[in-house]
Design a protein around this motif. Structure first.
Motif: not given
Length: 124
Positions: A61-72, A117-118
């Motif tokens: 299985y392929d997933y997208t993982i989004n790593c979110r935060a206020a700054t880059m 990320l993938t």
């Protein structure tokens, strides 16, 4: 059937990763969904979702993982920690491989930086 989401969630819910995130309903802000709940008021979170079709012949299985935060920088730190922690991870019944994509700037003042990320997970 979880299509690997149970294993992906377990791989992400380790202290090296969760210590970097805000909480939501007394849990680390990790969401198995394409969107983050509107009631989440924190800045640092992860959401992941399936991006490939299911094949009963191979449990990959392929997933997208989004790593979110206020700054880059914070977003990239979360992504880097996810890669260092779960890429090439051998769980009891799975193996994960990750690749980082470019950081996406916030769309507006309510949005966060997102370093996606993938992740490919292969069940054993």
């Amino acid at each position: 059937m979880s299509f690997g989401s149970t294993e992906m969630s377990a791989a992400l819910k380790v202290s090296a990763i969760t210590d970097l995130l805000d909480t939501y309903a007394s849990n680390p802000a990790i969401f198995d969904d394409v969107v983050i709940p509107q009631t989440f008021t924190g800045k640092k979170s992860i959401n992941f979702y399936l991006t490939s079709q299911y094949s009963s012949e191979a449990e990959i299985y392929d997933y997208t993982i989004n790593c979110r935060a206020a700054t880059m920088g914070e977003s990239r730190t979360i992504a880097s920690t996810v890669i260092d922690t779960i890429s090439r991870e051998n769980g009891s019944n799975y193996y994960i491989y990750c690749e980082v994509l470019g950081t996406i700037s916030p769309a507006d003042s309510l949005d966060n930086f997102n370093t996606p990320l993938t992740a490919t997970i292969k069940l054993k």
